[in-house]
Design an enzyme around this catalytic site. Structure first.
Site, short mmCIF file in Angstrom:
data_model
loop_
_atom_site.label_atom_id
_atom_site.label_comp_id
_atom_site.label_asym_id
_atom_site.label_seq_id
_atom_site.Cartn_x
_atom_site.Cartn_y
_atom_site.Cartn_z
N SER A 78 0.83 -0.90 -0.38
CA SER A 78 -0.20 0.25 -0.10
C SER A 78 0.85 1.13 -0.05
O SER A 78 1.54 1.21 -0.59
CB SER A 78 -1.17 -0.33 0.95
OG SER A 78 -2.01 0.67 0.68
N ASP A 114 -8.60 -4.78 -6.30
CA ASP A 114 -8.20 -4.05 -5.29
C ASP A 114 -9.19 -2.54 -5.03
O ASP A 114 -8.59 -1.90 -6.22
CB ASP A 114 -6.90 -3.26 -5.68
CG ASP A 114 -6.40 -2.81 -3.65
OD1 ASP A 114 -7.00 -2.61 -3.06
OD2 ASP A 114 -4.94 -3.17 -3.89
N HIS A 138 -7.64 -6.21 -1.18
CA HIS A 138 -5.44 -4.97 -1.06
C HIS A 138 -5.30 -6.75 -0.14
O HIS A 138 -4.62 -6.60 0.96
CB HIS A 138 -6.06 -4.73 -0.13
CG HIS A 138 -4.96 -3.08 -0.05
ND1 HIS A 138 -4.46 -2.67 -1.41
CD2 HIS A 138 -4.23 -2.17 1.36
CE1 HIS A 138 -3.56 -1.84 -0.96
NE2 HIS A 138 -3.77 -1.35 0.32
#
Length: 600
Positions: free
Chosen positions: A190, A292, A323
């Site tokens: 991320s 995602d 994710h």
């Protein structure tokens, strides 16, 4: 110990003895071509250095210092041997944590690091690596404000003797990284992955490889899409108490420079890492999920193709979850692959990992394939055209279709009940496909549209209609779920066990699947750099991208294009909606989709 192992060990140790100290390679032992866990994790050196970034973003009159928590094997240090570094630069170590169990950093009463989140320390320190976890400026124990790339690059510079570091956050006692050989690999998921990509795009010397997991490659697309402004989220919320106060001017200035008009500008150009791919010196091992919702897959597709164009050594794991870290998809294989990747680029082991198939891709839950490239060789763009009958075919049509914006509804509602008329969206569905059809790459939508207002937002959704068993990625689900059992990945202590909850695929039965989405502001039909008011009733033509995808449409399913206005799933509800009625001229509206294969 076999002859092969003995030979590799002897060669490594001879190099260690013969080379001058400053060029000393790391002490490591190979068995079957990979580094062995021969060093003590329990006795590893744990310490913190506060590293100067060369900035004063919090305007306190002092050069900002970021906290770098370090764990490194003691044995090479005792022999004067230098080791490479695996580094994760993150704003999340204190308030959110890392991994599926949201592990935070923890410390002893004297401030010595005791728990390093994730498995990197447990697995790699015994194999001759140092692991350095860096708090982004203004978070956890760092001063300064949020500049993630400067935070990471400052530590790379220190590890290479080009920056200063200190024993305490504000004290004068300097510390040197004489134990580091200058080779760094940046890894993280991320925001941490975005930082790794940004560091590589800076071309910094010493960064040998990056492993970005669901990382951002262009921040414009985080807050905007083809001129449509989603909303702004800055650094506050992750800042420590000191930075919350001192960094308000910094954050306000960032928000001002970013703007709210959806224009691409100099601020966003500075954060466009795709455009800076030519500066990349590091190899890349990336991972991305095509479902995602946190980091749109558009962050992967164009960046990956730029890496291809520049010949950057690269590898990627691509999957159908959201994710998710690949550590939670196939732990055994991912750890083995990551191990060989770091051995290759940080220890210099010629293990051939870079010549193996570059892509490991999941087409359906837990069914993976190895492929040489992505998008796959032979992928060709196919243009499909909507019709007034609600079809999606291979020839242009005439007529028009209209939608009236409803900012309370979004793509997740638009795709429901496709055969029923709805004023806020139109559905164009193709005939059932005759054979399994793979679409892979980045699709685009071209619209010719008229608005009855001076502005209009557009939303486009690519949908696979048909029954399937898929990973459950309906927010907040991620496509995996935790079990109650644990497995251990490396050595551990009571404070940092290296053991984590096991995971399995979280499956669900669906009758449709959103496979790509895109948004635009019609006023940016000429340029992303400047939007303009629309003349009500005048037709404008605009082409915009959908999110990158890799999806197999099974035989008998229907591929559909859904068009709407403001997507409530994406836009900040506090933003005023144009309230437009948009009419699409179907003869000038089409979908260009990358078809990789069609097979029975």
């Amino acid at each position: 110990m076999g002859l092969k192992t003995v030979t590799a060990t002897v060669v490594a140790m001879l190099l260690l003895t013969a080379a001058p100290a400053i060029a000393s390679p790391p002490a490591f032992v190979l068995r079957d071509g990979v580094s062995e866990p021969v060093f003590s994790y329990e006795k590893a050196i744990r310490e913190t250095a506060w590293v100067e970034t060369g900035q004063d973003l919090d305007r306190d009159g002092q050069v900002d210092r970021v906290a770098a928590d370090i764990i490194r094997p003691a044995e090479p240090a005792a022999r004067g041997h230098r080791v490479p570094v695996i580094m994760d630069v993150s704003p999340y170590f204190e308030k959110i944590g890392r991994g599926n169990e949201r592990q935070p950093k923890t410390y002893l009463s004297d401030g010595t690091p005791s728990q390093f989140p994730l498995f990197y320390d447990n697995y790699f320190v015994p194999r001759g690596y140092a692991v350095v976890l860096v708090d982004v400026g203004g978070t956890n124990r760092s001063s300064g404000c949020f500049d993630d790339v400067a935070s990471g690059n400052g530590v790379v510079n220190w590890l290479n003797g080009r920056a200063n570091a200190f024993r305490t956050p504000f004290g004068p006692e300097r510390v040197r990284a004489g134990w580091a050989n200058g080779s760094v690999g940046a890894i993280g998921k991320s925001q941490d992955g975005a930082t790794a990509i940004g560091m590589a795009a800076s071309g910094i010397e010493g960064l040998k490889t990056i492993v970005p997991i669901a990382g951002v490659s262009s921040y414009y697309e985080v807050h905007n899409a083809d001129g449509a402004y989603f909303g702004w989220a800055g650094g506050p919320g992750l800042y420590n108490e000191r930075a919350e106060k001192l960094c308000r001017p910094f954050e306000e200035d960032n928000a001002r420079r970013a703007g709210t008009d959806g224009n691409f500008n100099e601020y966003w150009r500075g954060l466009d890492y795709v455009a800076k791919t030519g500066k990349v010196r590091a190899s890349v091992f990336a991972s991305m999920g095509f479902h995602d919702l946190n980091v749109n897959p558009i962050q992967f597709g164009p960046w990956w193709e730029a890496l291809n164009a520049y010949g950057v050594p690269r590898k990627a794991w691509l999957h159908q979850a959201a994710h998710v870290d690949p550590f939670d998809l196939d732990r055994s294989l991912f750890v083995r692959t990551l191990h060989r990747w770091f051995d290759r680029w940080l220890l210099g082991v010629r293990n051939g990992v870079e010549t193996e198939p570059a892509i490991r891709i999941e087409h359906t839950p837990d069914r993976w394939a190895d492929e040489r490239r992505w998008p796959p060789a032979g992928a060709r763009s196919r243009t499909l055209w909507p019709s007034t009958s609600g079809g999606l075919g291979s020839r242009p049509s005439s007529g028009a279709a209209s939608v009236t914006e409803d900012p309370a509804r979004g793509a997740s509602q638009w795709v429901e009940n496709p055969s029923q008329a709805s004023p806020d969206r139109v559905v164009f569905a193709g005939e059932p496909v005759r054979a399994d059809t793979r679409i892979a790459g980045t699709a685009t939508v071209t619209v010719t549209a008229r608005s009855d207002k001076p502005s209009a937002r557009l939303g486009a959704v690519l949908v696979d209609y048909g029954p399937a068993t898929a990973r459950n990625t309906k927010f907040p689900a991620l496509g995996t779920k935790d079990l109650t059992s644990r497995s251990c990945w490396g050595a551990g202590t009571a404070a940092d066990t290296g053991c984590f909850l096991d995971t399995v695929a979280d499956l669900t039965t669906v009758d449709k699947r959103i496979v790509a989405t895109g948004w635009a502001d019609l006023g940016h039909h000429r340029s992303l750099w400047r939007g303009e008011p629309l003349e009500p009733g005048k037709a404008y033509t605009m082409t915009f991208r959908l999110s990158s995808l890799d999806h197999v449409v099974p035989a008998g399913h229907r591929l559909a294009l859904v068009l709407g206005g403001t997507d409530a799933d994406m836009f900040d509800p506090a933003l005023p909606a144009p309230g437009a009625r948009v009419t699409f001229e179907l003869g000038g509206t089409s979908l260009s989709v990358p078809v990789a294969s069609s097979r029975g």
